[in-house]
Scaffold this active site. Structure first.
Site, PDB file in Angstrom:
ATOM      1  N   PRO A   2      79.374  -3.673  48.711  1.00 53.51           N
ATOM      2  CG  PRO A   2      77.078  -3.898  48.892  1.00 53.51           C
ATOM      3  CD  PRO A   2      78.278  -4.537  48.300  1.00 53.51           C
ATOM      4  CG  LEU A   3      83.249  -1.214  53.984  1.00 59.35           C
ATOM      5  CD1 LEU A   3      83.584  -2.536  54.653  1.00 59.35           C
ATOM      6  CD2 LEU A   3      84.512  -0.452  53.630  1.00 59.35           C
TER       7      LEU A   3
END
Length: 71
Positions: A2-3
């Site tokens: 996840p970013l």
């Protein structure tokens, strides 16, 4: 992996930005079950003169409010 990317007008303390990063990190881990080591958080700070809404920069808007207060 996840970013999370966040863009803010500059001016917050390093402590405030660090708190934001910490809370975003934990929210991603808790909400999607991500491995904590894989969570990425990017915080971009933009000068008020480079952020506009309604064809007026935030710096101009702040200046207008200051001018109104002096009147």
């Amino acid at each position: 992996m996840p970013l999370v990317e966040v863009t803010l007008v500059e001016g917050r303390s390093p402590e405030a930005v660090r708190t934001l990063i910490d809370r975003l990190h934990h929210a991603v881990v808790e909400s999607v079950g991500a491995n904590p080591a894989n969570v990425r958080v990017i915080v971009r700070e933009v000068p008020a003169a480079h952020w506009a809404a309604g064809n007026e920069t935030l710096a101009e808007r702040a200046g207008s409010k200051s001018d109104e207060k002096r009147r």
